[in-house]
Design a protein around this motif. Structure first.
Motif: not given
Length: 183
Positions: A131-136, A141-144, A168-173, A176-183
């Motif tokens: 959720g976080i990595a998807s830009g939410r 994310v809490a509501r979801d 948090r930016s490293q978390l998003v990166l 992305l590297q693990q393919g859990l989200t896309t840009v």
């Protein structure tokens, strides 16, 4: 025994490789053609012989292995259960399998394999990370997940600690590297 290793075509944003293993070169070639067309993958290695197949798997570390099965016979190299002897999600593809279903199964196995490789993350932490990595936002994310924003923050801190990340930016990166989200 023959094998082919495929990697995403340039510009796909993921580094997950796929290995195809079969007793017959024709089966490997057929599945390779299906994946090159249906999933936009390119051939990076082709080997023959049990030892060479094992070396190629060790070298390329595929996210998923596809075993081409022409009859009821299962390769002795693969062993039993998930991942055979390699500890990698393994799919068995037979002559009656449809290519669109195979591609869907491969994608699902890749996602499940990635989730299993994330160091010690719980199912909830994986959900929060996605959720976080998807830009939410934290509130979204809490509501979801019907939890408080503070709980989301705690999860994010725990994830960062487990993955040895500071921001948090490293978390998003990482996601992305693990393919859990896309840009």
């Amino acid at each position: 025994m023959s094998a082919a290793v495929l990697a995403p075509a340039a510009g796909r944003g993921t580094s997950q490789t796929i290995a195809i293993i079969a007793d017959r070169r024709l089966a490997v070639a057929g599945l390779t053609a299906v994946l090159q067309k249906g999933m936009d993958y390119q051939l990076v290695a082709e080997v023959r012989g049990t030892l060479e197949v094992q070396e190629a798997i060790d070298l390329h570390r595929p996210a998923v292995i596809i075993e081409a099965q022409l009859s009821g016979f299962r390769s002795s190299l693969m062993g039993e259960g998930q991942g055979g002897g390699f500890g990698v999600p393994t799919l068995v593809a037979g002559p009656t399998d449809r290519s669109d279903q195979l591609a869907s199964s491969i994608r699902a196995a890749m996602v499940n394999g990635r989730a299993a490789k994330e160091p010690g993350l719980s199912e909830r932490e994986r959900e929060i990370l996605t959720g976080i990595a998807s830009g939410r936002s934290t509130k979204q994310v809490a509501r979801d997940h019907a939890i408080s924003p503070k709980t989301v923050g705690n999860h994010v801190n725990n994830i960062c600690h487990k993955l040895n990340l500071r921001h948090r930016s490293q978390l998003v990166l990482f996601a992305l590297q693990q393919g859990l989200t896309t840009v």
